[in-house]
Design an enzyme around this catalytic site. Structure first.
Site, PDB file in Angstrom:
ATOM      1  N   ASN A 210      32.823  41.496  41.630  1.00  0.00           N
ATOM      2  CA  ASN A 210      33.094  42.735  42.060  1.00  0.00           C
ATOM      3  C   ASN A 210      32.723  42.632  43.494  1.00  0.00           C
ATOM      4  OD1 ASN A 210      34.050  43.837  39.570  1.00  0.00           O
ATOM      5  ND2 ASN A 210      31.873  43.807  38.881  1.00  0.00           N
ATOM      6  N   LYS A 287      38.792  38.486  41.597  1.00  0.00           N
ATOM      7  CA  LYS A 287      39.074  39.441  40.657  1.00  0.00           C
ATOM      8  C   LYS A 287      40.033  40.565  41.232  1.00  0.00           C
ATOM      9  CE  LYS A 287      36.433  42.803  37.600  1.00  0.00           C
ATOM     10  NZ  LYS A 287      35.318  43.220  37.258  1.00  0.00           N
ATOM     11  N   GLU A 291      39.320  46.406  36.254  1.00  0.00           N
ATOM     12  CA  GLU A 291      38.260  47.153  36.329  1.00  0.00           C
ATOM     13  C   GLU A 291      38.208  47.742  37.483  1.00  0.00           C
ATOM     14  OE1 GLU A 291      35.011  44.775  34.874  1.00  0.00           O
ATOM     15  OE2 GLU A 291      35.559  45.415  32.615  1.00  0.00           O
ATOM     16  N   LYS A 360      38.468  33.572  30.858  1.00  0.00           N
ATOM     17  CA  LYS A 360      37.192  33.941  29.868  1.00  0.00           C
ATOM     18  C   LYS A 360      37.388  33.110  28.545  1.00  0.00           C
ATOM     19  CE  LYS A 360      35.195  37.802  31.888  1.00  0.00           C
ATOM     20  NZ  LYS A 360      34.636  39.051  31.767  1.00  0.00           N
ATOM     21  N   ASP A 365      35.588  39.560  25.859  1.00  0.00           N
ATOM     22  CA  ASP A 365      34.832  39.871  26.933  1.00  0.00           C
ATOM     23  C   ASP A 365      33.440  39.184  26.805  1.00  0.00           C
ATOM     24  OD1 ASP A 365      33.793  40.035  29.369  1.00  0.00           O
ATOM     25  OD2 ASP A 365      33.974  42.439  29.280  1.00  0.00           O
ATOM     26  N   GLU A 387      35.908  30.148  32.151  1.00  0.00           N
ATOM     27  CA  GLU A 387      34.927  30.751  32.621  1.00  0.00           C
ATOM     28  C   GLU A 387      34.103  31.117  31.563  1.00  0.00           C
ATOM     29  OE1 GLU A 387      35.524  34.088  35.326  1.00  0.00           O
ATOM     30  OE2 GLU A 387      34.245  35.336  34.033  1.00  0.00           O
ATOM     31  N   GLU A 393      24.682  38.456  28.907  1.00  0.00           N
ATOM     32  CA  GLU A 393      25.260  39.700  29.010  1.00  0.00           C
ATOM     33  C   GLU A 393      25.308  40.564  27.543  1.00  0.00           C
ATOM     34  OE1 GLU A 393      28.720  40.736  31.175  1.00  0.00           O
ATOM     35  OE2 GLU A 393      28.793  42.687  30.447  1.00  0.00           O
ATOM     36  N   HIS A 515      32.242  44.116  20.508  1.00  0.00           N
ATOM     37  CA  HIS A 515      32.419  45.230  21.545  1.00  0.00           C
ATOM     38  C   HIS A 515      31.607  46.378  20.747  1.00  0.00           C
ATOM     39  CE1 HIS A 515      33.359  46.457  25.210  1.00  0.00           C
ATOM     40  NE2 HIS A 515      33.684  45.101  25.415  1.00  0.00           N
TER      41      HIS A 515
HETATM   42  C1  BDP Z   1      32.210  42.446  32.058  1.00  0.00           C
HETATM   43  C2  BDP Z   1      30.981  42.682  32.736  1.00  0.00           C
HETATM   44  C3  BDP Z   1      31.145  43.237  34.122  1.00  0.00           C
HETATM   45  C4  BDP Z   1      31.843  42.354  34.891  1.00  0.00           C
HETATM   46  C5  BDP Z   1      33.208  41.950  34.237  1.00  0.00           C
HETATM   47  C6  BDP Z   1      34.165  40.818  34.964  1.00  0.00           C
HETATM   48  O1  BDP Z   1      30.314  43.759  32.178  1.00  0.00           O
HETATM   49  O2  BDP Z   1      29.914  43.487  34.743  1.00  0.00           O
HETATM   50  O3  BDP Z   1      32.264  42.557  36.129  1.00  0.00           O
HETATM   51  O4  BDP Z   1      32.927  41.507  32.825  1.00  0.00           O
HETATM   52  O5  BDP Z   1      33.862  39.688  34.279  1.00  0.00           O
HETATM   53  O6  BDP Z   1      31.914  41.743  31.004  1.00  0.00           O
HETATM   54  O7  BDP Z   1      34.566  40.919  35.749  1.00  0.00           O
END
Ligand code: BDP
Length: 694
Positions: A210, A287, A291, A360, A365, A387, A393, A515
């Protein structure tokens, strides 16, 4: 007198080899503990009595000598003696022009060991490998080692913000001292590079996905040059995340449309500027349209068009683009799991050669367990990179002992096509092979917060170099290097580590649940979270008679994204492994499991198994106390108690919640929750470390 001095040194070494009362973990797996056995000490002393290091290895040659100096002095109380002529040396270190592979060979019938690196960095890696053998107590007589990395880009992704906070970081603040760079290279930055080089990590994306466009400003680039220069001798390239809207934000353009020639030109100039400062800059990680991040789709362009525009800017300089595949629609009626494949599969073959699609490990996630992402094996004309997330997390942050080597290996060895073409094979087959790990390190003295978090950094590096290595062996080596070499304790700790990944799956999200963690912090249970934008119900779909999401060919068709026979394996209830059951299938509470238990009972059983596993980790850790230094022992013991509390919180919160639908009751031979569901729902979540959800 000589004898007296010898005895004195021996006494010192023996004393030093007892578990020290204070170790803070800073030295990681490069502790270079004094060698106790006199014969072994002598053996090493003679092998290092005359060392030749080829004199044109540049700054990497200095790094080699620096490491040998520290290691030898710490292990045997002597510095190596360097000689100018190969013929006089017992240890010969030389290399070709470039490359990371190396060999280490003992010359039969002599005391000579010869290291040959393909390039200087190969020679550095070999030096670490030799020191590794010594830390493992091995003789240097019959060495015949040849190694070359299986994957070429082995990169840490740091989600570090420019203000020093770390998104999803649980070990303090960022290590990059931007304010004082490039002038002041904190010694810790060199230790960071040493640690990475010792496990073969050769790249670092230093800022958050981000991204802030400011990281591309000249002000930051000159600081970044400080890091690049400091890490170059260790074979580590720096990369930056590139915010797609940077041409607008810092370039003063009206658009960031990748098809606009002024935009492409802006990126070309930016790349030229970066390479003038950092000639071996690695490239960009992006990215986009994920999001809320800007991206090519804002202008009606595809991900490939966006990625290729950046790739063209980097290409003349040898740079690459890591383009992330982590996208999903913000549409609660659309199964998030299928999004990324739907988006990227049609773009196969459309990416330039210097683009890696960074995927990923699983399609949601970073959950405690996910089946492999179907883009592995689903993009045959694209370089697909992995990834992983090293920072925990969704696995208890830095509070839980979870050995991720098992998770990494499980994914890497997953069969993508029924013919044994593993995820690792897919990675290796790309024009550019790549693997990334979202870093778990920060400013805490032991780097990772939880002392065992170091093992996750370590195993990530080792498996990136060779994805087929056994995670059990890696754990064992890490324990011997980092904690103790008492055989019984090593075995106990290794068993604990190996079990720990299964434990977290059991007490958080067994049988393919996913999740259901707290919405903001991602720690602790919140299967009841429900708001217009995000609802845990979309992921478990609990009702009075069933639970799980039908992702079969009759449901959201996630199984169709896998090649045959993997599609069938997940789609057919009789073939689907228990661990992915509720991931792919929606089943009634009374569904009969392979174990003979009903689904409800199995869920109760699994949640309890997770808690029991943490309890046994506590008693195992107790057993090894005599062989671990006090400080680290105490710290891990305290964290395990926290883990147990949180495991019970997960178990009781989730079971009570699910039972508010199933209405089966928790069988009386299991511990009953101490509190009501309302109590678990009312537990406040502490603030989020990373400052993202301010
Ligand atoms: C999510 C995380 C977020 C990340 C996002 C990502 O919660 O903080 O920005 O993935 O990988 O799992 O871009």
């Amino acid at each position: 007198m000589k004898r007296f001095i010898e005895l004195f040194i021996l006494a010192l070494l023996c004393f030093a080899s007892l578990p020290a009362s204070a170790e803070n973990g800073y030295d990681l797996w490069l502790r270079y503990r004094p060698v106790e056995k006199k014969s072994l000490r002598n053996h090493y002393a003679s092998r290092f009595s005359k060392v030749y290091v080829q004199d044109d290895l540049g700054a990497t040659g200095d790094a080699i000598k620096d490491e040998l100096d520290r290691a030898l002095y710490s292990m045997i109380g002597k510095h190596p003696e360097y000689v100018a002529e190969k013929k006089d040396a017992k240890l010969i270190i030389s290399s070709g022009d470039s490359g990371e592979g190396f060999s280490i060979k003992s010359k039969p019938g002599t005391q000579v060991t010869e290291i040959i690196g393909e390039g200087p960095v190969g020679a550095l890696y070999a030096t670490y490998a030799l020191l590794h053998e010594m830390q493992m107590g091995k003789l240097l007589d019959n060495l015949d080692i040849e190694r070359r990395p299986e994957i070429s880009r082995r990169v840490l992704n740091h989600w570090d913000n420019l203000n020093g906070t770390i998104e999803r970081g649980y070990a303090g603040y960022s290590l990059w001292n931007w304010e004082r760079l490039p002038h002041d290279i904190d010694p810790r930055l060199i230790d960071y590079a040493r640690a990475n080089a010792s496990i073969g990590i050769n790249g670092a994306v230093v800022n958050n996905v981000n991204a802030s466009a400011r990281s591309l400003d000249r002000d930051w680039l000159v600081r970044l040059k400080g890091l690049a220069d400091a890490w170059r001798p260790y074979g580590i390239k720096v990369y930056l995340t590139a915010k797609f809207s940077a041409p607008i934000e810092i370039g003063g353009l009206a658009t960031a449309d990748p098809k606009d020639p002024a935009v492409a030109e802006w990126w070309k100039k930016k790349a030229d500027e970066i390479y003038t400062l950092i000639p071996d800059f690695g490239g960009f990680l992006v990215k986009a349209n994920s999001e809320g991040q800007p991206g090519p789709q804002d202008y009606g362009r595809t991900h490939a068009e966006g990625a290729n525009m950046l790739a063209e800017a980097l290409e003349p300089h040898g740079g690459i683009v890591f383009w992330r595949a982590f996208v999903y629609r913000n549409d609660r009626n659309h199964d998030r799991i299928v999004s990324s494949y739907e988006e990227f599969h049609p773009l196969d073959g459309k990416f330039n050669d210097n683009v890696v699609l960074q995927v990923k490990n699983g399609p949601i996630d970073f959950q405690p367990r996910e089946p492999f992402h179907p883009l592995f094996g689903g993009m045959d004309q694209t370089s697909v990179g992995m990834e992983f997330q090293i920072t925990q997390e969704n696995l208890g942050h830095a509070g839980h002992l979870v050995y991720l080597g098992k998770l990494f290996s499980e994914v890497l060895l997953s069969d993508t096509d029924g013919n044994g073409r593993s995820v690792a094979d897919v990675l290796k087959s790309g024009k550019i092979s790549a693997i990334a790990g979202v870093s778990n390190i920060g400013s805490e003295i032991n780097w990772t917060g939880h002392p065992f978090g170091q093992a996750n950094w370590y195993s990530f590096g080792r498996l990136s170099w060779n994805p087929e290595e056994s995670p059990e062996d890696i754990a064992e080596e890490w324990i011997r290097l980092t904690l103790t070499d008492d055989d019984q304790s090593v075995k106990t700790i290794k068993d604990m580590m190996v079990m720990s990944r299964e434990a977290v799956v059991n007490y958080e999200m067994p049988l393919g649940l996913n999740h259901i963690m707290n919405y903001a912090t991602h720690n602790g249970p919140e299967p009841w979270h429900h708001d217009p934008v995000w609802s845990a119900y979309d992921y478990h779909k609990v009702s009075c008679d069933s639970i799980g999401v039908d992702r079969t060919l009759r449901g959201t068709r996630a199984t169709a994204q896998y090649k045959q026979p993997i599609c069938d394996k997940f789609d057919d209830l009789s073939l689907c492994p228990d661990e992915y059951l509720l991931w792919f299938h929606r089943l009634p509470w009374d569904y009969k499991m392979r174990s003979g238990r009903t689904l409800w009972h199995e869920l109760v059983y699994k949640y309890n198994e997770g808690v029991n596993q943490v309890e046994s980790m506590i008693s195992d850790w107790d057993k090894v106390s005599a062989h671990i230094d006090k400080d680290r022992h105490k710290r891990v013991a305290a964290l395990l108690r926290l883990q147990l509390e949180e495991a019970k919180w997960w178990r009781d919160g989730c079971l009570l919640f699910f039972d508010s639908y199933a209405r089966k009751g928790i069988p009386t031979d299991y511990p009953q929750p101490q509190h009501s569901l309302d109590y678990y729902k009312s537990i406040p979540f502490p603030y989020d470390w990373d400052g993202y959800y301010k």
